[in-house]
Design an enzyme around this catalytic site. Structure first.
Site, PDB file in Angstrom:
ATOM      1  N   ASP A  89      -6.784  11.417   7.637  1.00 40.45           N
ATOM      2  CA  ASP A  89      -8.208  11.371   7.975  1.00 40.45           C
ATOM      3  C   ASP A  89      -8.829  10.032   7.545  1.00 40.45           C
ATOM      4  O   ASP A  89      -9.768   9.553   8.161  1.00 40.45           O
ATOM      5  CB  ASP A  89      -8.939  12.511   7.262  1.00 40.45           C
ATOM      6  CG  ASP A  89      -8.176  13.826   7.356  1.00 40.45           C
ATOM      7  OD1 ASP A  89      -8.577  14.706   8.115  1.00 40.45           O
ATOM      8  OD2 ASP A  89      -7.134  13.961   6.659  1.00 40.45           O
ATOM      9  N   GLU A 140      -3.997   3.681  -2.781  1.00 41.91           N
ATOM     10  CA  GLU A 140      -4.910   4.246  -3.778  1.00 41.91           C
ATOM     11  C   GLU A 140      -4.146   5.223  -4.669  1.00 41.91           C
ATOM     12  O   GLU A 140      -3.451   6.109  -4.156  1.00 41.91           O
ATOM     13  CB  GLU A 140      -6.059   4.982  -3.061  1.00 41.91           C
ATOM     14  CG  GLU A 140      -6.978   4.030  -2.315  1.00 41.91           C
ATOM     15  CD  GLU A 140      -7.813   4.707  -1.242  1.00 41.91           C
ATOM     16  OE1 GLU A 140      -7.838   5.949  -1.173  1.00 41.91           O
ATOM     17  OE2 GLU A 140      -8.442   3.981  -0.449  1.00 41.91           O
ATOM     18  N   SER A 154     -10.298   1.030  -0.519  1.00 43.59           N
ATOM     19  CA  SER A 154     -10.679   0.194   0.623  1.00 43.59           C
ATOM     20  C   SER A 154      -9.560   0.297   1.654  1.00 43.59           C
ATOM     21  O   SER A 154      -8.671  -0.554   1.714  1.00 43.59           O
ATOM     22  CB  SER A 154     -10.812  -1.274   0.208  1.00 43.59           C
ATOM     23  OG  SER A 154     -11.664  -1.457  -0.890  1.00 43.59           O
ATOM     24  N   GLU A 155      -9.604   1.330   2.463  1.00 39.56           N
ATOM     25  CA  GLU A 155      -8.468   1.582   3.357  1.00 39.56           C
ATOM     26  C   GLU A 155      -8.218   0.431   4.323  1.00 39.56           C
ATOM     27  O   GLU A 155      -7.072   0.091   4.619  1.00 39.56           O
ATOM     28  CB  GLU A 155      -8.671   2.883   4.141  1.00 39.56           C
ATOM     29  CG  GLU A 155      -8.441   4.148   3.318  1.00 39.56           C
ATOM     30  CD  GLU A 155      -9.600   4.488   2.386  1.00 39.56           C
ATOM     31  OE1 GLU A 155     -10.657   3.828   2.468  1.00 39.56           O
ATOM     32  OE2 GLU A 155      -9.448   5.423   1.580  1.00 39.56           O
ATOM     33  N   HIS A 188      -9.999  16.480   5.693  1.00 42.57           N
ATOM     34  CA  HIS A 188      -8.767  16.307   4.912  1.00 42.57           C
ATOM     35  C   HIS A 188      -7.580  17.082   5.479  1.00 42.57           C
ATOM     36  O   HIS A 188      -6.562  17.222   4.805  1.00 42.57           O
ATOM     37  CB  HIS A 188      -8.967  16.764   3.464  1.00 42.57           C
ATOM     38  CG  HIS A 188      -9.822  15.875   2.637  1.00 42.57           C
ATOM     39  ND1 HIS A 188     -11.186  15.811   2.777  1.00 42.57           N
ATOM     40  CD2 HIS A 188      -9.515  14.997   1.649  1.00 42.57           C
ATOM     41  CE1 HIS A 188     -11.685  14.943   1.896  1.00 42.57           C
ATOM     42  NE2 HIS A 188     -10.685  14.428   1.209  1.00 42.57           N
TER      43      HIS A 188
END
Lengths: 343, 322
Positions: free
Chosen positions: A85, A29, A59-60, A129
């Site tokens: 995370d 990303e 979209s990990e 995070h």
């Protein structure tokens, strides 16, 4: 020697590996147009092409999955997960797929894939995070876990990770990107699974990795003013783990403290502490100590966050407790006498 | 019209899948399988057969926990399949992968997977690499309708359509995700509209009609090969048996089961071949005998093979460097 920043060292590693091997590509990303959330891939889109620096949708799971699939059929992908995370969104692809492929399929497939991510505190970025999740990955057979602390290590280890035939979780630290350090112009790599003594010493071994190496070094400096000589061992990779270097150091100093930002409870420090007592129980003059983060969701508040993770003061205090100041030694002796009397 | 050899091969493949799985169930009951985890695709053979018949040798596929049919239809080595299930060192995964993890990289079979939908990511990545390399390879991702409600399917479908990847998503809709009817799992049950939502064609086909499946797959693979992007195929089929061995499927209506079993894809196809004079009864009998011999040979090979060892598992945790 020239000095460059941690993020520049990482960028150099990516650039050199992409130049060396046309199969290497980056997917993640905001890695292209934006240059990476922490500016590691800045400029690479212009140097290479959109086919090799790929901006993926948010979209990990499929970022890791697609990188893995490409790796299985001949690519050498470097997938970026912006924050560790967010790796939770890709855990099936990492844990059930990438880590298992080679062994589960009888060695038929390989997964030469690097997942670059970053973690840790320092920005008050909060509970979603700022976590430190390395122990999760180190616990999974089939994954390698790399956690560089310096620009030199970051570059050399990333190059080795990209050349490795296995899935490598490469965890950077958000607080280190601007750190400057010596990095030679010449080509070099650092093998995975070799710890590094960042500062030699004789009285105690401070075992750390990633950002905490610097905290440990600062503590060692302070301890030296109190006449205590601390050795700082940087694990550099958690899997494979160089327990021999750690043991050799502790054999010499006879005292060990393991330091990490991650929650102390169930953390990687427990593995080191347990291994040390198995190997060196008779040598140790004090129980192995762990200094980890508090077991709490990290507050999105810089001042509170600082209190959750280990500090220089904490390390100094723990070491002094272990070694003992004159009055502590006296107290220790009294306690022993009392114990003996009660027997 | 297809040539006689193709039509005969389709019949042979479907029958080989059916009889092999019947044998696997028999071996399971005899306690000969190395693991009790085993899912058969009896009733669904036309989908694997029709789709794989439309693929080229250089193409890739990924498969599911119910994947015996896919690897057989792809031309997998029956000896290594049975050896794998019996936990032998000669199996596809050296006897440690079992029924759910069959794989043959030499056939472009990138593995069957124990996580519903988990392999769709790998399929998408294989297709991405083919596109980046300008390689003439299409990837087929087989999955059950249970995977339609997994997040990875959504992410993969979105990415594949966005980048026009050479991939075909083949949903084998056997109507039940374990016990859950698909009418209870997803509101939009039109594959056309599902595909459209992602920006790709969605095609529905009778999964009990091997020739219909083959036609749809040929078109989708052709599209993908020519850079026109992915297709979602919804093949309507039925799992004749339970989810796994211990499942008598009490959640299914017995009338429904009878109605579905009347549409046995192998019998439907056999009747058609006989009616159209493509095969004679003697041909059918000869194929049955050939299938039986292949299975007997595979079982013999597997039983004579040495067992898997833990040492070999430990050796393979990490891949060695070249």
């Amino acid at each position: 020697m020239r000095k460059i920043r941690y993020r520049e060292a990482l960028r150099e590693a990516l650039r050199e590996e992409m130049q060396r091997d046309p199969r290497v590509f980056v997917i993640g990303e905001d890695v292209g147009r934006y240059g990476g959330a922490y500016a590691v891939t800045q400029g690479l889109l212009q140097e290479f092409s959109p086919q090799r620096i790929i901006d993926a949708p948010m979209s990990e799971a499929i970022i890791v999955g697609a990188a893995l699939g490409a790796a299985v059929v001949g690519g050498r992908p470097v997938a970026e997960i912006m924050y560790v995370d967010f790796a939770t969104l890709a855990m099936d692809q990492i844990v059930n797929q990438a880590a298992k492929l080679h062994c589960m399929f009888g060695g038929q497939l390989i997964a030469p894939l690097v997942i670059r991510t970053q973690q840790g505190t320092g920005r008050g970025a909060g509970p979603q995070h700022s976590q430190s999740l390395e122990a999760w990955f180190a616990h999974v057979p089939g994954l390698k876990v790399v956690m560089p602390a310096t620009p030199y290590d970051a570059k050399g280890l990333l190059k080795s990770a990209i050349r490795d035939n296995n899935p490598v979780i490469f965890i950077e630290h958000k607080g280190l990107y601007a750190l400057e350090g010596e990095v030679p112009e010449e080509e070099y790599t650092i093998p995975l699974g070799v710890a590094d003594i960042k500062r030699p010493g004789n009285n105690v071994t401070l075992i750390a990795y990633s950002y905490m190496v610097h905290t440990a070094l600062a503590a060692a400096q302070e301890l030296s003013q109190a006449g205590i000589s601390a050795e700082v061992v940087d694990l550099r990779t958690l899997a494979p783990l160089d327990m021999d270097t750690v043991s050799a150091s502790v054999f010499k100093t006879r005292r060990a403290v393991v330091i990490h930002e991650a929650s102390q409870f169930g953390g990687f420090g427990a593995e080191i502490a347990a291994s040390l007592q198995e190997r060196l129980f008779d040598t140790l003059t004090a129980p192995v100590r762990r200094i980890g983060g508090l077991h709490v969701p990290l507050p999105a508040h810089s001042q509170l966050e600082k209190q959750v993770v280990p500090s220089v003061d904490q390390i100094v205090q723990v070491v002094k407790e272990m070694i003992g100041t004159p009055e502590m030694a006296a107290k220790h002796a009294t306690t022993q006498t009392l114990c003996c009397k009660s027997i | 019209m297809e040539d006689r050899e193709t039509l005969t091969n389709l019949y042979y493949t479907m029958l080989l899948i059916r009889r092999t799985e019947e044998k696997i169930l028999e071996l399971l009951l005899q306690g000969k399988l190395a693991s009790s985890m085993c899912h058969v695709s009896i009733g669904q053979e036309a989908v694997a057969t029709g789709v794989c018949s439309a693929m080229q040798p250089q193409d890739y596929l990924t498969s599911t926990h119910r994947g015996h049919g896919h690897i057989i239809a792809r031309g997998g080595d029956l000896r290594r399949i049975i050896a794998e299930l019996l936990g032998r060192a000669t199996g596809y995964c050296k006897g440690r992968g079992g029924s759910m993890h069959l794989v043959d990289i030499n056939l472009g079979h990138l593995g069957s997977n124990g996580i519903v939908g988990g392999h769709i990511g790998i399929a998408t990545g294989a297709a991405l690499w083919s596109k980046l390399q300008n390689a003439d390879r299409v990837t087929v991702a087989f999955f059950g309708e249970g995977a339609l409600t997994e997040g990875i399917f959504h992410e993969a479908a979105n990415m594949a359509a966005l980048w026009q990847l050479p991939i075909v998503f083949v949903c084998e809709n056997n109507q039940y995700a374990m016990s859950l009817p698909w009418t209870h799992a997803t509101a939009e049950r039109s594959f056309a509209r599902k595909g459209e939502a992602y920006g790709m064609p969605g095609v529905e086909v009778d999964g009990q009609d091997v020739l219909a499946v083959r036609q749809v797959a040929l078109q989708a693979i052709e599209r993908a090969r020519h850079g026109e992007g992915p297709t979602l195929i919804g093949a309507q089929t039925y799992r004749f048996l339970g989810h796994s061995r211990g499942d008598p499927s009490p959640y299914r209506d017995k009338e429904e089961e009878a109605r579905q079993r009347a549409r046995d894809p192998i019998r439907l196809y056999q009747e058609r071949l006989l009616q159209e004079g493509i095969l004679t009864q003697a041909d059918v009998d000869a194929i049955e005998a050939k299938v039986a011999e292949a299975i007997a040979d595979a079982v013999r090979f597997a039983e004579e093979s040495s067992p898997a060892t833990l040492d070999s598992v430990l050796e393979d945790v990490f891949a060695r460097q070249d």
